[in-house]
Write a protein that holds these residues in place. Structure first.
Motif, PDB file in Angstrom:
ATOM      1  N   UNK B 134       0.837  -1.197   0.000  1.00  0.00           N
ATOM      2  CA  UNK B 134       0.000   0.000   0.000  1.00  0.00           C
ATOM      3  C   UNK B 134       0.873   1.248   0.000  1.00  0.00           C
ATOM      4  N   UNK B 135       0.536   2.114  -0.979  1.00  0.00           N
ATOM      5  CA  UNK B 135       1.377   3.301  -1.188  1.00  0.00           C
ATOM      6  C   UNK B 135       0.617   4.560  -0.807  1.00  0.00           C
ATOM      7  N   UNK B 136       1.281   5.394  -0.065  1.00  0.00           N
ATOM      8  CA  UNK B 136       0.755   6.739   0.228  1.00  0.00           C
ATOM      9  C   UNK B 136       1.757   7.730  -0.356  1.00  0.00           C
ATOM     10  N   UNK B 137       1.223   8.727  -1.129  1.00  0.00           N
ATOM     11  CA  UNK B 137       2.156   9.695  -1.739  1.00  0.00           C
ATOM     12  C   UNK B 137       1.555  11.081  -1.719  1.00  0.00           C
ATOM     13  N   UNK B 138       2.386  12.085  -1.400  1.00  0.00           N
ATOM     14  CA  UNK B 138       1.925  13.488  -1.467  1.00  0.00           C
ATOM     15  C   UNK B 138       3.024  14.296  -2.188  1.00  0.00           C
ATOM     16  N   UNK B 139       2.569  15.348  -2.931  1.00  0.00           N
ATOM     17  CA  UNK B 139       3.554  16.155  -3.658  1.00  0.00           C
ATOM     18  C   UNK B 139       4.304  17.120  -2.750  1.00  0.00           C
ATOM     19  N   UNK B 140       5.537  17.367  -3.118  1.00  0.00           N
ATOM     20  CA  UNK B 140       6.300  18.450  -2.466  1.00  0.00           C
ATOM     21  C   UNK B 140       6.317  19.587  -3.465  1.00  0.00           C
ATOM     22  N   UNK B 141       5.732  20.735  -3.085  1.00  0.00           N
ATOM     23  CA  UNK B 141       5.521  21.815  -4.049  1.00  0.00           C
ATOM     24  C   UNK B 141       6.446  22.995  -3.793  1.00  0.00           C
ATOM     25  N   UNK B 142       6.636  23.700  -4.843  1.00  0.00           N
ATOM     26  CA  UNK B 142       7.365  24.975  -4.749  1.00  0.00           C
ATOM     27  C   UNK B 142       6.518  26.019  -5.443  1.00  0.00           C
ATOM     28  N   UNK B 143       5.813  26.823  -4.684  1.00  0.00           N
ATOM     29  CA  UNK B 143       4.929  27.873  -5.190  1.00  0.00           C
ATOM     30  C   UNK B 143       3.932  27.366  -6.229  1.00  0.00           C
ATOM     31  N   UNK B 144       3.236  26.337  -5.875  1.00  0.00           N
ATOM     32  CA  UNK B 144       2.182  25.857  -6.777  1.00  0.00           C
ATOM     33  C   UNK B 144       2.683  24.879  -7.813  1.00  0.00           C
ATOM     34  N   UNK B 145       3.989  24.799  -7.976  1.00  0.00           N
ATOM     35  CA  UNK B 145       4.508  23.824  -8.938  1.00  0.00           C
ATOM     36  C   UNK B 145       5.075  22.636  -8.169  1.00  0.00           C
ATOM     37  N   UNK B 146       4.811  21.442  -8.738  1.00  0.00           N
ATOM     38  CA  UNK B 146       5.235  20.228  -8.034  1.00  0.00           C
ATOM     39  C   UNK B 146       6.710  19.972  -8.320  1.00  0.00           C
TER      40      UNK B 146
END
Lengths: 370, 848
Positions: B134-146
């Motif tokens: 089971x995978x959990x993933x969230x983006x790391x963003x820089x000012x709205x850009x991933x």
């Protein structure tokens, strides 16, 4: 004793048996006719559109989509078309739909007046859904198709097909939805033809044949574009292009499929799209859907078969791009600059969906405003 | 009845079906309701699961927030620390670049997790791979850009401990599946049983149904019964925002809980209702069958009554059928008796007469019995002289006792009132019956008749008590109760020769009851019996009857009022009968009255005659071919000549109620066949105009006073034989006064011819002829009670024999001749004497 014991010819036991039998049958009927209320009541969907539901193009495709979806999900549908924007009719129609028992109302209009917003706010128990992503306040859910993916492909095709490297683009309003489409189109053009330019002309109307015609002619005459794309509701642009003998890219209109100069037409499976949204609603998941954005990966959006005018090489290029999109190719991937030369997305980064929805108020490099 | 049982059975079956259907319906409703309840709970559970996943995402977001923009060395150090922590738990952690390249941490094949691309578009992702976990993933963003994506991957083996949600309750089994069917989080202790359960077709179908329903529902549950007989609720809910579902099942009992009691309760109540119904139905059936039985009895009773009526009708018909020929026999026989000059034939005829009368008595008994049975026996009350009753009783029975050498004594209370009101005929019938029985059942000894009276509560009324005491065989005590029952004859084994219908005592008792009296018996077996009948009788004349002697009957004048002998030469009557014998009988019977008699054989003929002549009285036979008596009567009544003429019916139809019917039709009276002179005369006297009848009473009485007196005197001491002994006459008539009367008439009619014959023979000295004549006279005189004449005739006959045969010598023959010459005149005188007595009161013994 005897006489008092007899009722007519039938023996009392027989009579009793008949009465009891009838009573039992009545019980049987009553019992078998008794059913529990279904645990989920029948859903009624309201659908407000500003155009005529039978107008080919955006309106008819929308109408047919919601109709099929409701039929598949066994939901009732109440469609109000020709609800003109800013006419004040939107609020009245919403109220009527609520009163008639609709629990989910689609607002297929982009702009919303203050009065409309007040009605929406006053009915938190109704699930409102709109196509425009720039207004988000409960109970309003915005959903849309990743139309920009198709525009990107259309742009790529335009870049390949334009001989003069001058492509005309008639657009309705400079809002994030239209701009997103336009930017994706421009990125598509640059993907196949970095020299080509996209000339955009704003009509400030979703459907105004005269204005559209004026703008189209202007682009053709003043900008000398040799290919037309558009973001309008009706068929005005295809007709003009056809008359002028200019290749064009259609948008959600069936009739363009048979036009000689149509390179391709952007097509949407609105039925799948609406089916999924209504399904979310029925399952009570709508509140989890901040924005329902689906695209090539779900085959909801596509291009119609390319015109015979398009060369085999170009087809292969387009097919490759199409495959990349379905395999999660990211369109708004850095580096991306705006028309002023500012970097909007760095290399190695990608513009997030939230940014695409909310913050797209700039045009990518390569677009020239009228 | 049988139909009812079948219906009941059908009803029971129906009841069971209804019960089953209702039970199933209730169960289905309960299950449906439980399904909904389970679905709601599982929906809540799915939220819990989502929250559990949400916590995972939240912790990743925390890390992502710290890591963005992902640039510094400190951030990398933080990630390393975080990773170290995760590795201890066996959890893979990493940061992925846009091209799927691993930036830091554990490597991950991007293509294994199709949803991962959503993370690069800036969205949170939960994805599952059967092998990787089971995978959990969230983006790391820089000012709205991933910029990149941070993920955490749980190996499949870790999942049960980390995400098991078996906190619904102890009974349920819950797992998390990919929506395409892969189990993500199996429940603890997932074993072969569970696998078998999931392979059961009912379970598969159930989950398919759930899957279909989940298209529009958050969660759903269905009730299934597996092949192993397990009853479970299957359930599933999609976890929002993921490709995961929560799937599981829970035993029916765990959900139903106390609802099972409701089911049991329902079953018990149903069974009780069924039993109650069966009992009620059965009792109803029994009641009905009882009702039908009593109905059947009522029907049977009606049928019996009908049969009884039919029997009565049959008896009446039979009596008619028997009476008609008897009528002919009696009538013709009477003519033979009257007209025969030959003694032996007369004797034969008398024997026939006797037999016929017995037969008539028998039929009368049966008729009486049928009348009593139908309650239509008439009691006709009239004034009567007690002495008449007594004399009748005496004379009618005396010969019988004499024949059996029984002593018959009368013990009459002299103080008895002389005239009473009552039905003398019926009283006589009762007592005669008792006396006849006494005669029948007494072999030797004596029979005593006691008559006395005691006062009763009602004024002017006495209780007349008549007892018959005999020294006969008596009656066994146990037989006494059966004594008065119809057709039962006591002691038939001991007395097989005694004849009778066995109805006598029964009829007597009924008659006594009808007359408000009673009959009782006292008896000592082998010693004798005493029958006593007690009847209330109204007193008309209190004058005491005085000493009763049957021989002194002439001394009593009471019979004068009843003397029927009369002449009516001016009267003219019509007799209508299709039977010529009857016509002849009537004509002969009335010959001496001088009444002019017209006869005819049919109704039509009668109508013709009536229209021509005015009759004083008309006898009409009821039963005639073509036009019967009643029709003839109606037609005749329309004729002016017959308007006031009394019509008397002849009927052999002795049915109960016939008298009322005939009177109603317009007859004045009726005479039942066989026709007897006495009845005829009575009717004539009653209905003929008084001025046309001339009773012989007055003149004859005068004669009687002179002659009768002498007769009595002559019968006094010194005289061996009486001039007239009615009991002897009755004996010859078998107690029938009518016959006696007829015989007397006949005797008187024939006497002049006999006298002439005797005179002729005497005058011509033809003693041979004389002998024959006296022989005939001897017999005929005795038959009418002329004992003295008979005796004289016998002496003369013997003298003739002696004279003619000379058996005792010449001298004796001459003496005999002298005796004849000396006594011829005396014989003639005796003839006159007897004729005088008979003519004076020819029915003195038969009157009743």
């Amino acid at each position: 004793m005897i006489s008092s014991f007899r009722f007519g010819a039938a023996s009392p036991t027989a009579l009793l048996c008949i009465i009891a039998g009838a009573a039992l049958l009545a019980i049987l009927l009553t019992v078998s006719s008794f059913t529990m209320e279904p645990d989920s009541p029948r859903v009624k969907i309201g659908f407000i559109m500003h155009g005529d539901k039978d107008e080919d193009g955006w309106n008819a495709s929308q109408y047919n989509g919601i109709k099929v979806a409701c039929a598949l999900l066994d939901a009732d549908l109440d469609v109000r078309d020709n609800v003109r924007e800013a006419s004040g009719a939107t609020g009245r129609n919403i109220q009527e739909l609520i009163d008639s028992g609709c629990t989910m109302i689609f607002l297929c209009t982009y702009t919303k007046s203050a009065a409309t917003r007040a009605i929406i706010a006053a009915n938190p128990h109704i699930a409102f859904v709109t196509n425009s992503a720039d207004i988000q306040n409960s109970p309003l859910t915005s959903c849309f198709i990743r139309m920009y993916q198709a525009r990107f492909l259309a742009g790529a095709l335009a870049g390949l097909e334009s001989r003069k490297n001058r492509i005309g683009y008639i657009a309705a309003f400079p809002n994030s939805e239209v701009i997103r489409g336009l930017n994706a189109f421009a990125l598509g053009v640059q993907a196949t033809n970095p020299k080509a330019l996209v000339y955009v002309s704003w009509t400030n109307s979703w459907s105004n044949p005269q204005t559209e015609a004026e703008h189209a002619h202007e682009l053709l005459l003043d900008r000398d574009v040799d290919l037309l794309a558009y973001h309008q509701a009706g068929l005005t642009i295809p007709i003009i292009a056809e008359k002028a003998g200019i290749p064009f890219i259609g948008y959600n209109a069936q009739q363009t499929l048979n036009m000689d100069h149509a390179l391709t037409t952007i097509q949407c499976r609105w039925d799948i799209y609406y089916y999924e949204i209504i399904q979310h609603f029925m399952k009570g998941e709508l509140k989890y859907v901040k924005n329902h954005w689906v695209g090539f990966d779900r085959e909801i959006i596509t291009l119609s078969p390319l015109s015979e005018r398009v060369s085999k090489e170009n087809r292969e290029i387009i097919d490759e791009l199409r495959f990349g999109l379905s395999e999660k190719r990211l369109i708004f991937k850095g580096p991306i600059f705006d028309i002023k030369g500012n970097i909007r997305c760095k290399r190695g980064e990608v513009i997030s969906d939230n940014a695409l929805i909310d913050d797209m108020d700039w045009l990518v490099q390569g677009i020239i405003e009228k | 009845m049988r139909k009812n049982y079948i219906m009941l059975l059908i009803l029971m079956v129906l009841l069971i079906i209804v019960g089953t259907v209702v039970y199933q319906k209730v169960t289905a409703l309960l299950n449906r309701s439980m399904e909904q309840s389970v679905a709601r709970q599982i929906a809540d559970l799915s939220v819990m699961a989502e929250e559990r996943f949400g916590r995972e995402l939240a912790s990743l977001h925390l890390a992502a927030d710290y890591l963005q923009p992902y640039e510094t060395t400190e951030q990398k150090k933080f990630f390393d620390a975080m990773r170290l922590n995760s590795i201890r738990l066996g959890i893979a952690v990493g940061i992925l670049g846009l091209e799927g390249n691993i930036i830091q941490g554990d490597p991950l094949k991007e293509s294994d997790f199709p949803r991962l691309s959503m993370a690069f578009r800036g969205n949170d992702v939960i994805d599952y791979h059967p092998r990787h976990g089971l995978l959990f993933a969230v983006p790391i963003k820089d000012q709205g850009n991933v910029q990149c994506v941070i993920y955490r991957l749980y190996e499949p083996s870790l999942l049960p401990d980390q995400f098991s949600l078996s906190d619904y309750n102890d009974d349920n089994r819950l797992l998390i599946m990919e929506r395409n069917g892969h189990i993500i989080v199996p429940f603890k202790n997932y074993d072969e049983n569970d696998e078998a359960f999931f392979r059961d077709q009912a379970v598969i179908d159930g989950y398919n149904r759930i899957r279909t329903n989940l298209a529009t529902k958050r969660a759903d549950a269905v009730y299934v019964e597996t092949e192993q007989g397990r009853k479970d609720f299957l359930f599933a809910a999609d976890i929002p925002h993921t490709n995961c579902s929560m799937v599981g099942f829970i035993p029916w009992e765990a959900v139903a809980g106390n609802i099972t009691h409701i089911n049991n309760f329902f079953v018990r109540v149903s069974v009780m209702v069924l039993i109650l119904f069966a009992i009620v139905s059965l009792s109803l059936l029994i009641m009905q069958s009882k009702a039908e039985q009593s109905e059947y009895l009522v029907r049977q009773k009606k049928m019996a009554e009908k049969a009884n009526n039919a029997k009565s009708a049959f008896l009446a018909n039979i009596s008619h059928e028997i009476r008609t020929p008897i009528n002919a026999i009696v009538g013709m026989n009477e003519l033979i008796i009257r007209e025969s000059r030959i003694t032996s034939i007369t004797e034969y005829a008398l024997a026939i007469k006797q037999a016929s009368d017995t037969l008539i008595t028998l039929i009368n008994d049966i008729l009486d019995f049928s009348r009593i049975e139908s309650g239509k026996l008439d009691i006709r009350e009239n004034d009567y002289h007690l002495v008449t009753l007594l004399r009748n009783l005496y004379f009618l029975t005396q010969p019988r006792f004499q024949k059996k050498n029984l002593q018959f004594d009368l013990h009459i209370d002299e103080a008895l009132p002389s005239v009473l009101t009552g039905d003398m005929v019926r009283i006589q019938q009762i007592v005669l019956n008792l006396l006849t029985n006494a005669a029948k059942y007494t072999a030797m000894g004596h029979v005593d008749l006691y008559v006395n009276a005691r006062s009763s509560e009602t004024p002017d009324t006495v209780i007349l008590s008549i007892s018959v005491q005999d020294t006969g065989i008596g009656i066994r005590e146990e037989d006494i109760p059966h004594l008065f029952k119809s057709f039962e004859r006591i002691g038939i084994e001991e007395n097989p020769t005694i004849e009778g219908t066995g109805l006598g005592l029964s009829i007597s008792k009924e008659l006594a009851t009808l007359m408000h009296g009673q009959i009782s018996v006292k008896s000592v077996y082998t010693k004798g019996s005493t029958f006593t009948v007690e009847l209330p009788q109204r007193v008309v004349d209190k004058t005491p009857v005085g000493e009763f002697s049957p021989l002194l009957m002439e001394a009593h004048g009471e019979q004068a009022a009843y003397t029927e002998s009369f002449t009516a030469p001016d009267a003219c009557i019509l007799v209508v009968d299709d039977n010529e014998i009857n016509l002849k009988t009537v004509t002969h019977l009335l010959k001496k009255t001088g009444v002019r008699i017209d006869c005819c054989l049919s109704g039509a003929e009668a109508l013709k005659k009536i229209s021509e002549t005015v009759y004083d009285l008309i006898f009409l036979d009821q039963m005639m071919p073509r036009m019967d008596g009643i029709e003839t009567l109606h037609r005749a009544k329309e004729l002016p000549n017959a308007r006031n003429v009394p019509f008397i019916a002849f009927t052999a139809n002795a049915i109960v109620g016939i008298r009322e019917k005939l009177l109603e039709e317009g007859f004045s009276e009726y005479i039942s066949k066989p026709i007897r002179g006495r009845e005829l005369e009575h009717v004539l006297l009653t209905f003929l105009p008084k001025e046309k009848t001339r009773p012989l009473l007055k003149s004859r009485k005068e004669e009687k006073e002179t002659q009768g007196e002498s007769c009595v005197n002559k019968s006094g001491p010194g005289t061996e034989k009486v001039v007239f002994n009615p009991s002897t006459g009755l004996l010859y008539s078998d107690g029938d006064p009518a016959l006696f009367h007829e015989l007397s008439d006949l005797f008187c009619t024939l006497l002049p011819a006999k006298q002439a014959e005797l005179e002729d023979a005497f005058g011509s000295n033809d003693f041979s002829r004389y002998r024959i004549a006296v022989h005939a006279l001897k017999t005929s005189a005795l038959s009418v009670g002329g004992e003295r004449l008979s005796d004289m005739a016998r002496s003369l006959e013997q003298a003739c024999i002696r004279h003619l045969d000379r058996i005792d010598g010449e001298k004796a023959g001459d003496e005999a001749l002298l005796y004849i010459q000396n006594n011829h005149e005396k014989l003639m005188g005796a003839c006159q004497e007897l004729e005088g007595v008979l003519r004076a009161d020819p029915e003195k013994s038969g009157k009743n």
